[in-house]
Design a protein around this motif. Structure first.
Motif, PDB file in Angstrom:
ATOM      1  N   THR A  47       0.848  -1.186   0.000  1.00  0.00           N
ATOM      2  CA  THR A  47       0.000   0.000   0.000  1.00  0.00           C
ATOM      3  C   THR A  47       0.886   1.240   0.000  1.00  0.00           C
ATOM      4  N   PRO A  48       0.379   2.375  -0.498  1.00  0.00           N
ATOM      5  CA  PRO A  48       1.175   3.613  -0.473  1.00  0.00           C
ATOM      6  C   PRO A  48       1.625   3.984   0.937  1.00  0.00           C
ATOM      7  N   GLY A  49       0.763   3.705   1.914  1.00  0.00           N
ATOM      8  CA  GLY A  49       1.126   4.026   3.291  1.00  0.00           C
ATOM      9  C   GLY A  49       2.317   3.218   3.787  1.00  0.00           C
ATOM     10  N   GLU A  50       2.440   1.974   3.305  1.00  0.00           N
ATOM     11  CA  GLU A  50       3.537   1.107   3.740  1.00  0.00           C
ATOM     12  C   GLU A  50       4.900   1.634   3.314  1.00  0.00           C
ATOM     13  N   ILE A  51       4.939   2.272   2.154  1.00  0.00           N
ATOM     14  CA  ILE A  51       6.245   2.688   1.646  1.00  0.00           C
ATOM     15  C   ILE A  51       6.514   4.184   1.831  1.00  0.00           C
ATOM     16  N   TYR A  52       5.539   4.935   2.365  1.00  0.00           N
ATOM     17  CA  TYR A  52       5.709   6.387   2.493  1.00  0.00           C
ATOM     18  C   TYR A  52       6.926   6.738   3.348  1.00  0.00           C
ATOM     19  N   ARG A  53       6.975   6.183   4.567  1.00  0.00           N
ATOM     20  CA  ARG A  53       8.084   6.523   5.458  1.00  0.00           C
ATOM     21  C   ARG A  53       9.425   6.063   4.896  1.00  0.00           C
ATOM     22  N   MET A  54       9.414   4.916   4.226  1.00  0.00           N
ATOM     23  CA  MET A  54      10.659   4.417   3.652  1.00  0.00           C
ATOM     24  C   MET A  54      11.165   5.346   2.553  1.00  0.00           C
ATOM     25  N   LEU A  55      10.253   5.835   1.709  1.00  0.00           N
ATOM     26  CA  LEU A  55      10.654   6.774   0.663  1.00  0.00           C
ATOM     27  C   LEU A  55      11.203   8.065   1.263  1.00  0.00           C
ATOM     28  N   MET A  56      10.561   8.538   2.349  1.00  0.00           N
ATOM     29  CA  MET A  56      11.042   9.758   2.997  1.00  0.00           C
ATOM     30  C   MET A  56      12.450   9.550   3.566  1.00  0.00           C
ATOM     31  N   CYS A  57      12.677   8.373   4.144  1.00  0.00           N
ATOM     32  CA  CYS A  57      13.987   8.058   4.717  1.00  0.00           C
ATOM     33  C   CYS A  57      15.053   7.965   3.619  1.00  0.00           C
ATOM     34  N   LEU A  58      14.714   7.279   2.524  1.00  0.00           N
ATOM     35  CA  LEU A  58      15.667   7.136   1.423  1.00  0.00           C
ATOM     36  C   LEU A  58      15.981   8.489   0.790  1.00  0.00           C
ATOM     37  N   GLU A  59      14.976   9.357   0.738  1.00  0.00           N
ATOM     38  CA  GLU A  59      15.199  10.698   0.189  1.00  0.00           C
ATOM     39  C   GLU A  59      16.101  11.506   1.118  1.00  0.00           C
ATOM     40  N   GLU A  60      15.842  11.423   2.414  1.00  0.00           N
ATOM     41  CA  GLU A  60      16.642  12.165   3.387  1.00  0.00           C
ATOM     42  C   GLU A  60      18.103  11.713   3.378  1.00  0.00           C
ATOM     43  N   ARG A  61      18.323  10.395   3.166  1.00  0.00           N
ATOM     44  CA  ARG A  61      19.684   9.858   3.158  1.00  0.00           C
ATOM     45  C   ARG A  61      20.371   9.994   1.799  1.00  0.00           C
ATOM     46  N   GLY A  62      19.653  10.512   0.815  1.00  0.00           N
ATOM     47  CA  GLY A  62      20.270  10.793  -0.473  1.00  0.00           C
ATOM     48  C   GLY A  62      20.286   9.648  -1.464  1.00  0.00           C
ATOM     49  N   TYR A  63      19.481   8.596  -1.220  1.00  0.00           N
ATOM     50  CA  TYR A  63      19.455   7.462  -2.142  1.00  0.00           C
ATOM     51  C   TYR A  63      18.437   7.649  -3.264  1.00  0.00           C
ATOM     52  N   VAL A  64      17.393   8.426  -2.998  1.00  0.00           N
ATOM     53  CA  VAL A  64      16.424   8.765  -4.037  1.00  0.00           C
ATOM     54  C   VAL A  64      16.180  10.269  -3.988  1.00  0.00           C
ATOM     55  N   MET A  65      15.679  10.799  -5.085  1.00  0.00           N
ATOM     56  CA  MET A  65      15.321  12.216  -5.117  1.00  0.00           C
ATOM     57  C   MET A  65      14.066  12.380  -5.952  1.00  0.00           C
ATOM     58  N   ARG A  66      13.383  13.494  -5.743  1.00  0.00           N
ATOM     59  CA  ARG A  66      12.144  13.752  -6.483  1.00  0.00           C
ATOM     60  C   ARG A  66      12.429  14.551  -7.745  1.00  0.00           C
ATOM     61  N   ASP A  67      11.731  14.175  -8.791  1.00  0.00           N
ATOM     62  CA  ASP A  67      11.800  14.939 -10.027  1.00  0.00           C
ATOM     63  C   ASP A  67      11.131  16.294  -9.796  1.00  0.00           C
ATOM     64  N   GLU A  68      11.788  17.369 -10.203  1.00  0.00           N
ATOM     65  CA  GLU A  68      11.278  18.714  -9.922  1.00  0.00           C
ATOM     66  C   GLU A  68       9.912  18.961 -10.553  1.00  0.00           C
ATOM     67  N   GLY A  69       9.703  18.423 -11.736  1.00  0.00           N
ATOM     68  CA  GLY A  69       8.441  18.680 -12.415  1.00  0.00           C
ATOM     69  C   GLY A  69       7.283  17.850 -11.912  1.00  0.00           C
ATOM     70  N   SER A  70       7.504  16.537 -11.779  1.00  0.00           N
ATOM     71  CA  SER A  70       6.403  15.625 -11.448  1.00  0.00           C
ATOM     72  C   SER A  70       6.331  15.258  -9.971  1.00  0.00           C
ATOM     73  N   GLY A  71       7.429  15.456  -9.236  1.00  0.00           N
ATOM     74  CA  GLY A  71       7.457  15.050  -7.833  1.00  0.00           C
ATOM     75  C   GLY A  71       7.648  13.552  -7.654  1.00  0.00           C
ATOM     76  N   LYS A  72       7.907  12.843  -8.758  1.00  0.00           N
ATOM     77  CA  LYS A  72       8.112  11.397  -8.679  1.00  0.00           C
ATOM     78  C   LYS A  72       9.556  11.085  -8.281  1.00  0.00           C
ATOM     79  N   PHE A  73       9.778   9.840  -7.893  1.00  0.00           N
ATOM     80  CA  PHE A  73      11.067   9.450  -7.333  1.00  0.00           C
ATOM     81  C   PHE A  73      11.957   8.742  -8.354  1.00  0.00           C
TER      82      PHE A  73
END
Length: 261
Positions: A47-73
């Motif tokens: 579910t989206p809720g299951e991976i939300y915190r993980m995506l936030m953590c990966l973004e904070e640690r610099g492993y993923v980033m959001r596309d400026e236009g779409s906000g996708k990872f």
């Protein structure tokens, strides 16, 4: 690189949160375009809720980033940076040291590990047995790729287009006769995907080489594990199965040390 295979009895100590994060990273590595939270969740059966915190953590640690236009990872180069903190030579030497010592003592023959080094083949390391007499190559030795069993075995496992491009840069191939080039390409095709190679040495009469690939074929972390022995003797031919068995066991251990299943 292949995934490391973990016995099922050890999975009881698994870390679900870590698994979730690794699933996200591995999935993004296969995608050429950024993905949204919902797209990632659907692909992973969560579910989206299951991976939300993980995506936030990966973004904070610099492993993923959001596309400026779409906000996708999408992935950053963080994993690439980590993987290159230790170079391939160091990784191979660390992984191969103990297995090679075991091979040398088990069969009473020297064994060496060779890697591609530009147009040459480099003997990266060699291990000697305790016996007084054996056939050695010499750590640090260099020889033309096409004059070595190891070089042909390694080159055969490159992507075909890259192998042809490499060959065209070698005068020994580029300036050779059409018949020689055809024969060599056929020999490489026959070796592609082979578990081992056993041929008479092209540089030393009366010597045979047994080579087994290690590492990830076609990558910087790839080499050939080799025993060279006197083939004209009864003991040499009699012991060939032992040499091959020891090399295969050593190659498997090296691959495990590298984290390759």
């Amino acid at each position: 690189m292949s995934k490391l295979s973990i016995p099922s009895e050890e999975r009881r100590y698994g870390a679900p949160a870590l698994d979730k994060g690794l699933d996200i990273l591995e999935h993004l590595s296969h995608e050429s375009l950024p993905l949204g939270q919902l797209e990632i969740a659907r692909a992973l059966g969560r579910t989206p809720g299951e991976i939300y915190r993980m995506l936030m953590c990966l973004e904070e640690r610099g492993y993923v980033m959001r596309d400026e236009g779409s906000g996708k990872f999408r992935l950053t180069l963080r994993l690439y940076e980590l993987s290159h903190r230790q170079n391939s030579t160091t990784l191979l030497r660390k992984a191969a040291r103990l297995p090679m010592e075991s091979i040398a003592e088990t069969v009473g023959q020297a064994c060496h590990l060779s890697v591609m080094n530009g147009p040459m083949l480099l003997v990266l390391m060699e291990r000697m047995p305790a016996c007084q007499v054996c056939l050695a190559v010499g750590e640090g030795s260099r020889m033309p790729v096409l004059q070595s069993t190891s070089g042909k075995l390694l080159l055969a496992n490159w992507p075909e287009a890259e192998a042809l491009e490499f060959l065209d840069q070698l005068p020994d191939f580029r300036d050779a006769s059409k018949a020689y080039r055809h024969k060599l390409l056929q020999a490489l095709a026959d070796l592609r995907g082979a578990a081992h190679c056993h041929v008479s040495s092209s540089t030393t009469e009366g010597v045979a080489d047994i080579a087994v690939p290690v590492g990830v074929p076609g990558s910087d972390v790839a080499g050939a594990l080799v025993i060279s022995y006197l083939s004209g003797t009864k003991s040499g031919e009699k012991n060939y199965p032992r040499y091959l068995e020891a090399l295969k066991a050593g190659a498997n251990e090296i691959n495990r040390n590298l984290g390759i299943a």
